[in-house]
Scaffold this motif. Structure first.
Motif, PDB file in Angstrom:
ATOM      1  N   VAL A  23     -21.564  26.142 -74.266  1.00  0.00           N
ATOM      2  CA  VAL A  23     -21.511  27.346 -75.105  1.00  0.00           C
ATOM      3  C   VAL A  23     -22.451  28.415 -74.557  1.00  0.00           C
ATOM      4  CG1 VAL A  23     -20.722  26.238 -77.234  1.00  0.00           C
ATOM      5  CG2 VAL A  23     -23.170  26.295 -76.724  1.00  0.00           C
ATOM      6  N   GLY A  24     -22.813  28.282 -73.290  1.00  0.00           N
ATOM      7  CA  GLY A  24     -23.685  29.272 -72.668  1.00  0.00           C
ATOM      8  C   GLY A  24     -24.729  28.590 -71.813  1.00  0.00           C
ATOM      9  N   PRO A  25     -25.282  29.338 -70.841  1.00  0.00           N
ATOM     10  CA  PRO A  25     -26.264  28.748 -69.925  1.00  0.00           C
ATOM     11  C   PRO A  25     -27.501  28.238 -70.667  1.00  0.00           C
ATOM     12  CG  PRO A  25     -25.532  30.912 -69.167  1.00  0.00           C
ATOM     13  CD  PRO A  25     -25.028  30.758 -70.563  1.00  0.00           C
ATOM     14  N   GLU A  26     -28.044  27.121 -70.178  1.00  0.00           N
ATOM     15  CA  GLU A  26     -29.194  26.466 -70.815  1.00  0.00           C
ATOM     16  C   GLU A  26     -30.301  26.282 -69.767  1.00  0.00           C
ATOM     17  OE1 GLU A  26     -29.665  25.528 -73.860  1.00  0.00           O
ATOM     18  OE2 GLU A  26     -27.698  25.413 -74.824  1.00  0.00           O
ATOM     19  N   PRO A  27     -31.022  27.352 -69.422  1.00  0.00           N
ATOM     20  CA  PRO A  27     -32.017  27.217 -68.346  1.00  0.00           C
ATOM     21  C   PRO A  27     -33.137  26.225 -68.649  1.00  0.00           C
ATOM     22  CG  PRO A  27     -32.150  29.382 -69.410  1.00  0.00           C
ATOM     23  CD  PRO A  27     -30.914  28.740 -69.920  1.00  0.00           C
ATOM     24  N   VAL A  28     -33.538  26.085 -69.909  1.00  0.00           N
ATOM     25  CA  VAL A  28     -34.613  25.138 -70.230  1.00  0.00           C
ATOM     26  C   VAL A  28     -34.113  23.705 -70.063  1.00  0.00           C
ATOM     27  CG1 VAL A  28     -36.137  24.275 -72.042  1.00  0.00           C
ATOM     28  CG2 VAL A  28     -35.776  26.748 -71.788  1.00  0.00           C
ATOM     29  N   ARG A  40     -31.459  22.550 -68.511  1.00  0.00           N
ATOM     30  CA  ARG A  40     -31.058  22.218 -67.131  1.00  0.00           C
ATOM     31  C   ARG A  40     -32.290  21.929 -66.268  1.00  0.00           C
ATOM     32  NH1 ARG A  40     -25.687  20.777 -67.208  1.00  0.00           N
ATOM     33  NH2 ARG A  40     -24.586  22.250 -68.578  1.00  0.00           N
ATOM     34  N   ALA A  41     -33.382  22.640 -66.514  1.00  0.00           N
ATOM     35  CA  ALA A  41     -34.617  22.346 -65.770  1.00  0.00           C
ATOM     36  C   ALA A  41     -35.154  20.971 -66.177  1.00  0.00           C
ATOM     37  CB  ALA A  41     -35.660  23.432 -66.038  1.00  0.00           C
ATOM     38  N   VAL A  42     -35.038  20.645 -67.448  1.00  0.00           N
ATOM     39  CA  VAL A  42     -35.466  19.317 -67.924  1.00  0.00           C
ATOM     40  C   VAL A  42     -34.636  18.228 -67.240  1.00  0.00           C
ATOM     41  CG1 VAL A  42     -35.470  17.779 -69.938  1.00  0.00           C
ATOM     42  CG2 VAL A  42     -36.378  20.105 -70.141  1.00  0.00           C
ATOM     43  N   ARG A  52     -33.199  18.309 -64.358  1.00  0.00           N
ATOM     44  CA  ARG A  52     -33.637  18.160 -62.951  1.00  0.00           C
ATOM     45  C   ARG A  52     -34.943  17.362 -62.889  1.00  0.00           C
ATOM     46  NH1 ARG A  52     -32.217  23.667 -62.984  1.00  0.00           N
ATOM     47  NH2 ARG A  52     -34.396  24.327 -62.841  1.00  0.00           N
ATOM     48  N   ASN A 108     -32.532  26.625 -80.602  1.00  0.00           N
ATOM     49  CA  ASN A 108     -33.775  27.185 -80.049  1.00  0.00           C
ATOM     50  C   ASN A 108     -34.956  26.242 -80.298  1.00  0.00           C
ATOM     51  OD1 ASN A 108     -34.924  29.673 -78.723  1.00  0.00           O
ATOM     52  ND2 ASN A 108     -36.302  29.488 -80.482  1.00  0.00           N
ATOM     53  N   ASP A 164     -34.979  23.740 -77.565  1.00  0.00           N
ATOM     54  CA  ASP A 164     -35.578  24.295 -76.346  1.00  0.00           C
ATOM     55  C   ASP A 164     -37.103  24.278 -76.453  1.00  0.00           C
ATOM     56  OD1 ASP A 164     -33.479  24.854 -74.663  1.00  0.00           O
ATOM     57  OD2 ASP A 164     -33.271  26.950 -75.264  1.00  0.00           O
ATOM     58  N   ARG A 165     -37.591  24.652 -77.613  1.00  0.00           N
ATOM     59  CA  ARG A 165     -39.054  24.731 -77.805  1.00  0.00           C
ATOM     60  C   ARG A 165     -39.681  23.337 -77.697  1.00  0.00           C
ATOM     61  NH1 ARG A 165     -42.857  25.823 -82.020  1.00  0.00           N
ATOM     62  NH2 ARG A 165     -44.385  27.262 -81.140  1.00  0.00           N
ATOM     63  N   LEU A 204     -39.878  22.459 -74.088  1.00  0.00           N
ATOM     64  CA  LEU A 204     -40.991  23.163 -73.442  1.00  0.00           C
ATOM     65  C   LEU A 204     -42.315  22.454 -73.724  1.00  0.00           C
ATOM     66  CD1 LEU A 204     -40.110  26.921 -74.139  1.00  0.00           C
ATOM     67  CD2 LEU A 204     -40.164  25.809 -71.908  1.00  0.00           C
ATOM     68  N   MET A 217     -42.601  19.354 -71.665  1.00  0.00           N
ATOM     69  CA  MET A 217     -42.776  19.682 -70.251  1.00  0.00           C
ATOM     70  C   MET A 217     -44.163  20.270 -69.983  1.00  0.00           C
ATOM     71  SD  MET A 217     -40.095  18.947 -68.345  1.00  0.00           S
ATOM     72  CE  MET A 217     -40.090  20.036 -66.927  1.00  0.00           C
ATOM     73  N   GLU A 243     -26.179  36.125 -70.550  1.00  0.00           N
ATOM     74  CA  GLU A 243     -25.678  34.806 -70.122  1.00  0.00           C
ATOM     75  C   GLU A 243     -25.392  34.791 -68.618  1.00  0.00           C
ATOM     76  OE1 GLU A 243     -22.577  33.496 -72.738  1.00  0.00           O
ATOM     77  OE2 GLU A 243     -24.009  33.102 -74.356  1.00  0.00           O
ATOM     78  N   ILE A 253     -30.643  29.715 -63.563  1.00  0.00           N
ATOM     79  CA  ILE A 253     -30.599  28.243 -63.453  1.00  0.00           C
ATOM     80  C   ILE A 253     -30.496  27.833 -61.980  1.00  0.00           C
ATOM     81  CG2 ILE A 253     -29.172  26.205 -63.915  1.00  0.00           C
ATOM     82  CD1 ILE A 253     -28.519  27.475 -66.655  1.00  0.00           C
ATOM     83  N   GLU A 275     -37.635  25.306 -57.141  1.00  0.00           N
ATOM     84  CA  GLU A 275     -38.267  23.977 -57.227  1.00  0.00           C
ATOM     85  C   GLU A 275     -38.190  23.266 -55.874  1.00  0.00           C
ATOM     86  OE1 GLU A 275     -37.180  23.148 -61.953  1.00  0.00           O
ATOM     87  OE2 GLU A 275     -36.029  22.182 -60.358  1.00  0.00           O
ATOM     88  N   TRP A 278     -41.077  29.630 -65.845  1.00  0.00           N
ATOM     89  CA  TRP A 278     -41.407  28.919 -67.092  1.00  0.00           C
ATOM     90  C   TRP A 278     -42.036  29.865 -68.114  1.00  0.00           C
ATOM     91  CZ3 TRP A 278     -39.234  24.727 -68.606  1.00  0.00           C
ATOM     92  CH2 TRP A 278     -38.837  23.739 -67.700  1.00  0.00           C
ATOM     93  N   LEU A 302     -39.268  31.688 -69.700  1.00  0.00           N
ATOM     94  CA  LEU A 302     -38.513  30.832 -70.640  1.00  0.00           C
ATOM     95  C   LEU A 302     -39.304  30.625 -71.925  1.00  0.00           C
ATOM     96  CD1 LEU A 302     -37.042  28.203 -68.119  1.00  0.00           C
ATOM     97  CD2 LEU A 302     -35.827  30.072 -69.268  1.00  0.00           C
ATOM     98  N   VAL A 319     -37.928  31.801 -75.616  1.00  0.00           N
ATOM     99  CA  VAL A 319     -37.783  30.809 -76.698  1.00  0.00           C
ATOM    100  C   VAL A 319     -38.641  31.213 -77.901  1.00  0.00           C
ATOM    101  CG1 VAL A 319     -38.326  28.428 -77.352  1.00  0.00           C
ATOM    102  CG2 VAL A 319     -37.071  28.889 -75.238  1.00  0.00           C
ATOM    103  N   PHE A 328     -39.391  23.295 -85.882  1.00  0.00           N
ATOM    104  CA  PHE A 328     -40.351  23.442 -84.784  1.00  0.00           C
ATOM    105  C   PHE A 328     -40.083  24.742 -84.041  1.00  0.00           C
ATOM    106  CE2 PHE A 328     -41.942  22.416 -80.415  1.00  0.00           C
ATOM    107  CZ  PHE A 328     -43.284  22.312 -80.773  1.00  0.00           C
TER     108      PHE A 328
END
Lengths: 341, 137
Positions: free
Chosen positions: A183-188, A190-192, A194, A328, A331-332, A335, A338, B94, B101, B108, B120, B123, B127, B137
């Motif tokens: 439903v849309g890009p998830e940069p957080v 996707r980094a997790v 990896r 969200n 995502d938090r 973060l 991480m 988007e 990404i 990295e 980071w 991001l 967020v 949270f």
């Protein structure tokens, strides 16, 4: 979606059980439980050669689109597999997989009425002094589940796993769900993903039957804070028991909006209770890996809610609500784990 | 629109929660309560969403350009934010996030720690700016 009525239930059960007479379903009510399945409760009366019977039953139906990729048989067999092995669960009564009858596969189970399951009720001041008992019941039952030897259970209907493969198997699955319900890009997240692949956890200490959604809100408890039954086994699988512990402590389930996990107890206390009951050790690095993996799982499910909402003819409020409320926050939580918050 | 949308939406959420939810039970009660909560989220978002997306897109565009330059890749297409509808701003957002990404993965691999930290930090900022008041949270 076909409307389930008392008449439909009565006629189905009369045909399914020819020995039953005067079959009558009544007081049918849809319950506000969960986002993945429709849940109803009803009363059943019938007579047979042994006399007259009155039962209270729960009906669960698979919807046309769900945020959880599971089916009636999987949950039904999961309940049956763990029943009688020290983990309290409702007794399964019937499975009907032919969608012709009710518009989707259904299962019937005993309805344990008169108990609570609300995670929000536990945040009321009146329950504050009972939270330590709830914590003990929740995480000691989870620990007991971890301690049940897999070889004592019939889990032949589940996907095989090994202590070495379960972590990446779960990560692969949930990343696949992210892709399938994009439903849309998830940069957080996707980094997790990896990071999780670069830093695999050690093999599981043992294979266990993992509940998959064991948290506040998915068990019944009484007024004395005793756990009566564990519900919602549709995501059960063989895996690393740390997975259940990690999921139960997810920030998005901190219903008290504070440091108490599940709105029940601090993280350290949850781990202590679980370790004592399971006889296992929650290695901090392995547990952190699973907590991050559970962020992937969580976001995959919340995205599936948004995806299901936008792809069915008759969407449900909870799918939109869950996606708005949780994505969200997930995502938090990622973060924080991480070390980036 | 008068009355202002956030105020009206919050009022409607309150009426739903106080006047209707208590008279319902079970599934319908749950749906009405969640609808009230969604109206509150709408009230929070209405006034800030376009501004936040517009600012985020500018920062994201700069970050994507910086990462692309470091990796020797083509600069992103010029940023066009002349259409201020939320749907248009979201589409731009988007597209840039999708680029980020891929670039983050390459950063990295190149162990470019300063740029990684910058990503980071971005991001975290986005967020935090999207926090839902009622979230756990």
């Amino acid at each position: 979606m076909k409307t389930i009525t008392e008449d439909l239930l009565s006629s189905y059960l009369a045909a399914r059980f020819p020995d039953w007479r005067e079959v009558s379903a009544s007081n049918l009510e849809r319950l506000p439980l969960g986002a993945s399945r429709e849940t109803f409760r009803f009363d059943l009366a019938y007579a047979d050669s042994a006399g007259e019977h009155r039962d209270r039953l729960i009906l669960r139906r698979d919807p046309p689109a769900s945020n959880v990729d599971s089916d009636r048989r999987h949950e039904y067999e999961s309940y049956r597999a763990i029943h009688g092995h020290g983990i309290p669960v409702p007794r399964m009564i019937l499975l009907e997989e032919d969608a012709e009858h009710f518009g989707g596969a259904i299962s019937l189970a005993e309805d344990l009425r008169g108990y609570h399951n609300s995670e929000y009720q536990l945040q009321e001041p009146a329950w504050a002094d009972r939270l330590p008992r709830i914590a003990d019941e929740l995480w000691s039952t989870m620990g007991s589940l971890a301690a049940v030897p897999c070889e004592n259970l019939d889990l032949s209907f589940m996907k095989p796993a090994t202590p070495e493969t379960t972590a990446m198997q779960e990560l692969d699955y949930w990343e696949g769900q992210m892709d399938a319900n994009d439903v849309g890009p998830e940069p957080v997240i996707r980094a997790v993903i990896r990071w999780l692949r670069r830093n695999p956890p050690p093999p599981a200490q043992k294979l266990a039957m993992v509940h998959g959604d064991f948290r506040a809100g998915n068990f019944l408890y009484d007024d004395d804070a005793k756990l009566i039954a564990v519900l919602d086994w549709e995501m059960a699988h063989m895996g690393d028991p740390l997975e259940d512990l990690a999921w139960s402590m997810a920030r998005v389930f901190s219903f008290g909006k504070d440091e108490r996990r599940g709105g029940v107890a601090p993280r350290e206390e949850a781990i202590r209770i679980w370790e004592q009951a399971s006889g296992l050790t929650a290695d901090p690095d392995a547990l952190r890996w699973w907590e991050l993996a559970m962020c992937v799982k969580g976001q995959a499910i919340w995205n599936s809610c948004a995806h299901a909402w936008s792809t069915v003819d008759d969407p449900t409020v909870i799918h939109a609500y869950a996606a708005w409320w949780l994505r969200n926050a997930q995502d938090r939580a990622a973060l924080e784990l991480m070390g980036k918050l | 629109m008068k009355p202002a949308v956030p105020a009206a939406t919050r009022f409607l959420a309150g009426k739903l929660r106080d006047d209707i939810v208590p008279h319902l039970t079970g599934f319908r009660q749950g749906n009405a309560a969640m609808t009230a909560a969604m109206l509150d989220m709408l009230a929070d978002e209405w006034d800030v969403a376009a501004s936040r997306l517009h600012g985020e897109n500018a920062a994201l565009y700069a970050l994507v350009g910086k990462c692309a330059a470091f990796l020797g890749e083509n600069a992103p297409a010029p940023l066009d934010q002349s259409d201020l509808r939320i749907s248009a701003l979201t589409a731009t957002n988007e597209a840039l996030r999708a680029q980020l990404i891929d670039l983050h993965a390459a950063i990295e691999e190149n162990e470019a720690t300063d740029l990684d930290a910058e990503i980071w930090a971005f991001l975290r900022g986005t967020v935090e700016s999207r926090r839902v008041a009622s979230a756990n949270f």
